[in-house]
Design an enzyme around this catalytic site. Structure first.
Site, mmCIF file in Angstrom:
data_model
loop_
_atom_site.group_PDB
_atom_site.id
_atom_site.type_symbol
_atom_site.label_atom_id
_atom_site.label_comp_id
_atom_site.label_asym_id
_atom_site.label_seq_id
_atom_site.Cartn_x
_atom_site.Cartn_y
_atom_site.Cartn_z
ATOM 1 N N VAL A 180 -10.446 52.012 -23.832
ATOM 2 C CA VAL A 180 -10.670 53.488 -24.291
ATOM 3 C C VAL A 180 -10.453 53.703 -25.447
ATOM 4 O O VAL A 180 -9.372 53.457 -25.875
ATOM 5 C CB VAL A 180 -10.187 54.580 -23.092
ATOM 6 C CG1 VAL A 180 -10.694 55.706 -23.379
ATOM 7 C CG2 VAL A 180 -10.451 54.149 -21.574
ATOM 8 N N PHE A 181 -11.415 54.407 -26.226
ATOM 9 C CA PHE A 181 -11.044 54.772 -27.557
ATOM 10 C C PHE A 181 -10.862 56.155 -27.807
ATOM 11 O O PHE A 181 -11.607 57.098 -27.181
ATOM 12 C CB PHE A 181 -12.261 54.362 -28.366
ATOM 13 C CG PHE A 181 -11.951 54.939 -29.945
ATOM 14 C CD1 PHE A 181 -11.182 54.285 -30.906
ATOM 15 C CD2 PHE A 181 -12.903 55.807 -30.558
ATOM 16 C CE1 PHE A 181 -10.816 54.633 -32.004
ATOM 17 C CE2 PHE A 181 -12.693 55.970 -31.847
ATOM 18 C CZ PHE A 181 -11.552 55.323 -32.890
ATOM 19 N N GLY A 182 -9.692 56.587 -28.235
ATOM 20 C CA GLY A 182 -9.207 57.931 -28.430
ATOM 21 C C GLY A 182 -9.367 58.385 -30.093
ATOM 22 O O GLY A 182 -8.723 57.766 -30.966
ATOM 23 N N TYR A 183 -10.105 59.572 -30.248
ATOM 24 C CA TYR A 183 -10.325 59.828 -31.737
ATOM 25 C C TYR A 183 -10.004 61.539 -31.806
ATOM 26 O O TYR A 183 -9.698 61.932 -33.088
ATOM 27 C CB TYR A 183 -11.622 59.581 -32.233
ATOM 28 C CG TYR A 183 -12.766 60.395 -31.428
ATOM 29 C CD1 TYR A 183 -13.098 61.618 -31.789
ATOM 30 C CD2 TYR A 183 -13.202 59.897 -30.303
ATOM 31 C CE1 TYR A 183 -14.097 62.295 -31.017
ATOM 32 C CE2 TYR A 183 -14.158 60.351 -29.352
ATOM 33 C CZ TYR A 183 -14.636 61.746 -29.836
ATOM 34 O OH TYR A 183 -15.796 62.340 -29.087
ATOM 35 N N GLY A 184 -9.417 62.160 -30.708
ATOM 36 C CA GLY A 184 -8.771 63.368 -30.762
ATOM 37 C C GLY A 184 -7.599 63.545 -30.192
ATOM 38 O O GLY A 184 -6.520 62.562 -30.418
ATOM 39 N N SER A 185 -7.456 64.359 -29.093
ATOM 40 C CA SER A 185 -6.036 64.407 -28.489
ATOM 41 C C SER A 185 -5.735 63.314 -27.822
ATOM 42 O O SER A 185 -4.280 63.028 -27.591
ATOM 43 C CB SER A 185 -6.140 65.648 -27.742
ATOM 44 O OG SER A 185 -6.948 65.350 -26.679
ATOM 45 N N GLU A 245 -12.227 65.195 -19.970
ATOM 46 C CA GLU A 245 -13.385 64.940 -20.729
ATOM 47 C C GLU A 245 -14.668 65.516 -20.407
ATOM 48 O O GLU A 245 -15.893 65.177 -20.785
ATOM 49 C CB GLU A 245 -13.621 63.524 -21.224
ATOM 50 C CG GLU A 245 -12.377 62.775 -22.003
ATOM 51 C CD GLU A 245 -11.818 63.475 -23.005
ATOM 52 O OE1 GLU A 245 -12.675 64.172 -23.912
ATOM 53 O OE2 GLU A 245 -10.736 63.252 -23.526
#
Length: 196
Positions: free
Chosen positions: A5-10, A86
């Protein structure tokens, strides 16, 4: 098969699910933008906050963190958590994830949640606005997860700790700080005037 899983915010600073490994890096062809309205975390339906989503952008990269989850039970827990967290993000993409600019992908098929600009499937999409207008909205918005500005400042700090630069995030954080300092100054002025 591991799930990534790619996280780019919180998700960069507050994951909320078990994982086996985290890998800083980037995806290509996207940029991070504060175009998504948050009515359940950093704002309310009456006054939405603004959170990040991704928009296609040739030649751009978006830095973040990829999380590897291998146990079946952990995968289920992560998906359950993410589907709630999400839920306002209407698209899932499976993209290549890189750790170095000129190398092959470190991971293929990393899962990324994206809030699309399609108002039919994503009724909280706010879209682009001037830096000043976005900053003003972030200063005022607050939701069950706290003030919208904390989300922005946490993202700025998390990216800095990883050594990543995102001009949009930095410019926006500076604009929010500017508005807050002006607000503080005017309230101090008001206080002084009242004491005279």
């Amino acid at each position: 098969m591991a799930m990534w899983v790619f996280g780019y915010g919180s998700l960069i600073w507050k994951t909320g699910f078990p994982f086996d490994e985290s890998l800083p890096g980037f995806i290509k062809g996207y940029r991070r933008v504060f175009h998504q309205g948050s009515t359940d975390h950093r704002g309310t339906p009456e006054f939405p906050g603004r959170t990040v989503t991704l928009e296609s952008a040739d030649g751009e990269v978006c830095w973040g963190v990829a999380y590897k989850i291998t146990k079946e039970e952990d995968k289920r827990d992560a998906l359950t958590h993410l589907e709630v967290r999400e839920k306002q993000y209407d698209q899932k993409e499976y993209l290549d994830f890189f750790t170095e600019s000129n190398s092959e992908p470190a991971v293929t098929g990393v899962m990324v949640y994206i809030a699309s600009p399609d108002k039919k499937s994503n009724n909280n999409y706010l879209g682009p606005a001037s830096l000043e207008d976005i900053a003003k909205q972030i200063v005022k918005a607050e939701g069950p997860s706290g003030p919208n500005r904390d989300y922005l400042f946490n993202l700025e700090e998390a990216l800095a700790q990883l050594g990543f630069k995102d001009k949009h995030v930095t410019d926006l954080a500076n604009q929010v700080r500017h508005i807050l300092s002006e607000t503080e100054e005017s309230s101090v002025d008001d206080g002084t005037a009242n004491n005279v």
